[in-house]
Scaffold this motif. Structure first.
Motif, PDB file in Angstrom:
ATOM      1  N   GLY A  10       0.831  -1.198   0.000  1.00 37.80           N
ATOM      2  CA  GLY A  10       0.000   0.000   0.000  1.00 37.80           C
ATOM      3  C   GLY A  10       0.861   1.242   0.000  1.00 37.80           C
ATOM      4  O   GLY A  10       2.084   1.171  -0.128  1.00 37.80           O
ATOM      5  N   ASN A  11       0.185   2.392   0.144  1.00 32.13           N
ATOM      6  CA  ASN A  11       0.875   3.676   0.160  1.00 32.13           C
ATOM      7  C   ASN A  11       0.779   4.296   1.546  1.00 32.13           C
ATOM      8  O   ASN A  11      -0.275   4.247   2.185  1.00 32.13           O
ATOM      9  N   ILE A  12       1.867   4.915   1.966  1.00 33.20           N
ATOM     10  CA  ILE A  12       1.891   5.596   3.252  1.00 33.20           C
ATOM     11  C   ILE A  12       1.004   6.837   3.161  1.00 33.20           C
ATOM     12  O   ILE A  12       1.100   7.611   2.209  1.00 33.20           O
ATOM     13  N   GLY A  13       0.148   7.019   4.168  1.00 36.96           N
ATOM     14  CA  GLY A  13      -0.826   8.108   4.149  1.00 36.96           C
ATOM     15  C   GLY A  13      -0.289   9.448   4.645  1.00 36.96           C
ATOM     16  O   GLY A  13      -0.826  10.495   4.288  1.00 36.96           O
ATOM     17  N   ARG A  14       0.714   9.450   5.489  1.00 36.33           N
ATOM     18  CA  ARG A  14       1.369  10.680   5.954  1.00 36.33           C
ATOM     19  C   ARG A  14       2.775  10.311   6.431  1.00 36.33           C
ATOM     20  O   ARG A  14       3.050   9.153   6.707  1.00 36.33           O
ATOM     21  N   SER A  29       6.015   5.104  13.674  1.00 32.90           N
ATOM     22  CA  SER A  29       4.659   4.735  13.270  1.00 32.90           C
ATOM     23  C   SER A  29       4.259   5.478  12.003  1.00 32.90           C
ATOM     24  O   SER A  29       4.631   6.643  11.811  1.00 32.90           O
ATOM     25  N   PHE A  30       3.465   4.797  11.166  1.00 36.30           N
ATOM     26  CA  PHE A  30       2.991   5.389   9.919  1.00 36.30           C
ATOM     27  C   PHE A  30       1.741   4.643   9.458  1.00 36.30           C
ATOM     28  O   PHE A  30       1.639   3.435   9.627  1.00 36.30           O
ATOM     29  N   PRO A  31       0.781   5.351   8.866  1.00 34.92           N
ATOM     30  CA  PRO A  31      -0.423   4.693   8.353  1.00 34.92           C
ATOM     31  C   PRO A  31      -0.228   4.259   6.900  1.00 34.92           C
ATOM     32  O   PRO A  31       0.399   4.968   6.107  1.00 34.92           O
ATOM     33  N   VAL A  32      -0.747   3.084   6.566  1.00 35.27           N
ATOM     34  CA  VAL A  32      -0.655   2.571   5.199  1.00 35.27           C
ATOM     35  C   VAL A  32      -2.070   2.238   4.708  1.00 35.27           C
ATOM     36  O   VAL A  32      -2.831   1.570   5.406  1.00 35.27           O
ATOM     37  N   ALA A  33      -2.395   2.712   3.510  1.00 32.31           N
ATOM     38  CA  ALA A  33      -3.674   2.408   2.880  1.00 32.31           C
ATOM     39  C   ALA A  33      -3.478   1.279   1.887  1.00 32.31           C
ATOM     40  O   ALA A  33      -2.595   1.335   1.032  1.00 32.31           O
ATOM     41  N   THR A  34      -4.285   0.239   2.014  1.00 32.27           N
ATOM     42  CA  THR A  34      -4.241  -0.874   1.069  1.00 32.27           C
ATOM     43  C   THR A  34      -5.639  -1.065   0.500  1.00 32.27           C
ATOM     44  O   THR A  34      -6.633  -0.788   1.174  1.00 32.27           O
ATOM     45  N   GLN A  35      -5.735  -1.490  -0.746  1.00 34.69           N
ATOM     46  CA  GLN A  35      -7.038  -1.618  -1.391  1.00 34.69           C
ATOM     47  C   GLN A  35      -7.360  -3.064  -1.710  1.00 34.69           C
ATOM     48  O   GLN A  35      -6.480  -3.867  -1.989  1.00 34.69           O
ATOM     49  N   LEU A  60      13.252   5.613   8.926  1.00 36.08           N
ATOM     50  CA  LEU A  60      12.438   6.808   9.162  1.00 36.08           C
ATOM     51  C   LEU A  60      12.544   7.849   8.047  1.00 36.08           C
ATOM     52  O   LEU A  60      11.523   8.350   7.575  1.00 36.08           O
ATOM     53  N   PRO A  61      13.737   8.181   7.542  1.00 32.60           N
ATOM     54  CA  PRO A  61      13.822   9.213   6.496  1.00 32.60           C
ATOM     55  C   PRO A  61      13.124   8.838   5.185  1.00 32.60           C
ATOM     56  O   PRO A  61      12.825   9.708   4.374  1.00 32.60           O
ATOM     57  N   TYR A  62      12.847   7.562   4.977  1.00 40.03           N
ATOM     58  CA  TYR A  62      12.266   7.099   3.716  1.00 40.03           C
ATOM     59  C   TYR A  62      10.747   6.893   3.803  1.00 40.03           C
ATOM     60  O   TYR A  62      10.110   6.631   2.790  1.00 40.03           O
ATOM     61  N   LEU A  63      10.187   6.992   4.996  1.00 38.08           N
ATOM     62  CA  LEU A  63       8.768   6.704   5.186  1.00 38.08           C
ATOM     63  C   LEU A  63       7.952   7.986   5.074  1.00 38.08           C
ATOM     64  O   LEU A  63       7.463   8.537   6.052  1.00 38.08           O
ATOM     65  N   ASN A  64       7.800   8.451   3.844  1.00 38.87           N
ATOM     66  CA  ASN A  64       7.100   9.697   3.561  1.00 38.87           C
ATOM     67  C   ASN A  64       5.765   9.431   2.883  1.00 38.87           C
ATOM     68  O   ASN A  64       5.567   8.382   2.252  1.00 38.87           O
ATOM     69  N   LYS A  65       4.876  10.390   3.002  1.00 36.17           N
ATOM     70  CA  LYS A  65       3.549  10.287   2.390  1.00 36.17           C
ATOM     71  C   LYS A  65       3.674   9.926   0.912  1.00 36.17           C
ATOM     72  O   LYS A  65       4.468  10.512   0.182  1.00 36.17           O
ATOM     73  N   GLY A  66       2.903   8.937   0.491  1.00 41.38           N
ATOM     74  CA  GLY A  66       2.892   8.511  -0.905  1.00 41.38           C
ATOM     75  C   GLY A  66       3.825   7.354  -1.214  1.00 41.38           C
ATOM     76  O   GLY A  66       3.659   6.685  -2.223  1.00 41.38           O
ATOM     77  N   GLN A  67       4.812   7.113  -0.358  1.00 41.44           N
ATOM     78  CA  GLN A  67       5.765   6.022  -0.586  1.00 41.44           C
ATOM     79  C   GLN A  67       5.026   4.682  -0.608  1.00 41.44           C
ATOM     80  O   GLN A  67       4.258   4.392   0.291  1.00 41.44           O
ATOM     81  N   GLN A  68       5.249   3.891  -1.633  1.00 46.34           N
ATOM     82  CA  GLN A  68       4.644   2.569  -1.706  1.00 46.34           C
ATOM     83  C   GLN A  68       5.524   1.589  -0.942  1.00 46.34           C
ATOM     84  O   GLN A  68       6.749   1.592  -1.090  1.00 46.34           O
ATOM     85  N   VAL A  69       4.892   0.763  -0.105  1.00 41.80           N
ATOM     86  CA  VAL A  69       5.621  -0.176   0.735  1.00 41.80           C
ATOM     87  C   VAL A  69       4.969  -1.553   0.712  1.00 41.80           C
ATOM     88  O   VAL A  69       3.781  -1.684   0.424  1.00 41.80           O
ATOM     89  N   GLN A  99       9.516  -3.337   3.018  1.00 41.67           N
ATOM     90  CA  GLN A  99      10.259  -3.097   1.783  1.00 41.67           C
ATOM     91  C   GLN A  99       9.702  -1.851   1.123  1.00 41.67           C
ATOM     92  O   GLN A  99       8.486  -1.701   1.008  1.00 41.67           O
ATOM     93  N   LEU A 100      10.585  -0.972   0.692  1.00 38.45           N
ATOM     94  CA  LEU A 100      10.194   0.195  -0.088  1.00 38.45           C
ATOM     95  C   LEU A 100      10.109  -0.268  -1.531  1.00 38.45           C
ATOM     96  O   LEU A 100      11.101  -0.717  -2.096  1.00 38.45           O
ATOM     97  N   ILE A 101       8.928  -0.174  -2.130  1.00 34.33           N
ATOM     98  CA  ILE A 101       8.773  -0.773  -3.462  1.00 34.33           C
ATOM     99  C   ILE A 101       8.449   0.232  -4.547  1.00 34.33           C
ATOM    100  O   ILE A 101       8.254  -0.139  -5.681  1.00 34.33           O
ATOM    101  N   GLY A 102       8.395   1.477  -4.249  1.00 27.24           N
ATOM    102  CA  GLY A 102       8.147   2.460  -5.292  1.00 27.24           C
ATOM    103  C   GLY A 102       7.579   3.726  -4.709  1.00 27.24           C
ATOM    104  O   GLY A 102       7.338   3.838  -3.515  1.00 27.24           O
ATOM    105  N   LYS A 103       7.341   4.684  -5.566  1.00 29.21           N
ATOM    106  CA  LYS A 103       6.771   5.964  -5.166  1.00 29.21           C
ATOM    107  C   LYS A 103       5.446   6.126  -5.889  1.00 29.21           C
ATOM    108  O   LYS A 103       5.290   5.700  -7.019  1.00 29.21           O
ATOM    109  N   ARG A 104       4.484   6.766  -5.232  1.00 33.59           N
ATOM    110  CA  ARG A 104       3.190   7.000  -5.864  1.00 33.59           C
ATOM    111  C   ARG A 104       3.384   7.806  -7.122  1.00 33.59           C
ATOM    112  O   ARG A 104       4.224   8.695  -7.196  1.00 33.59           O
TER     113      ARG A 104
END
Length: 134
Positions: A10-14, A29-35, A60-69, A99-104
């Motif tokens: 999913g994508n990190i929400g914030r 901590s970070f929220p992830v949206a999955t569909q 932590l530096p890589y867990l930004n809004k929109g990051q696909q994980v 795993q960081l798998i891409g960017k939105r």
């Protein structure tokens, strides 16, 4: 013995937030949206993910809004009451693997990377070799 593992993408929400326990241990901590589903029937599920200790510090530096994980971890449903006294349930995941798998995409289409092919080997004489730029 029970096995409790939920694996999803999913994508990190914030942007991720870091806090510390009274003992000084880090929690990221970070929220992830999955569909699930398709089209009008698609639903989004939010999971509150937490990584403990130095592993969280390092990502932590890589867990930004929109990051696909891609996340794998222990799933828990926590019940709580909102400010109106209505019971709510949140999905929480204690992350074991991330795993960081891409960017939105953000609507910008990126050209696919083209593979570079080795130049074809000449089949014969010196005249064919004169077209090679090196």
């Amino acid at each position: 013995m029970a096995i409790n593992v939920w694996t999803f993408t999913g994508n990190i929400g914030r942007d991720a937030e870091q806090r510390f326990t009274p003992a000084g241990d880090s929690i990221v901590s970070f929220p992830v949206a999955t569909q699930a589903g398709f089209g009008e029937k698609a639903i989004t599920t939010w999971a509150r993910c937490s990584i403990f200790g130095k592993r969280g510090d390092s990502v932590l530096p890589y867990l930004n809004k929109g990051q696909q994980v891609a996340v794998s971890g222990e799933l828990a449903a926590r019940e709580w009451e909102n400010k109106d006294g209505i019971k709510q349930t949140s999905i929480e995941v204690r992350v074991n693997d991330l795993q960081l798998i891409g960017k939105r995409d953000d609507g910008q289409q990126q050209a696919p990377q083209q593979r570079q092919q080795a130049p074809a080997k000449p089949s014969g004489g010196a005249d064919e070799m004169s077209d090679i730029p090196f």
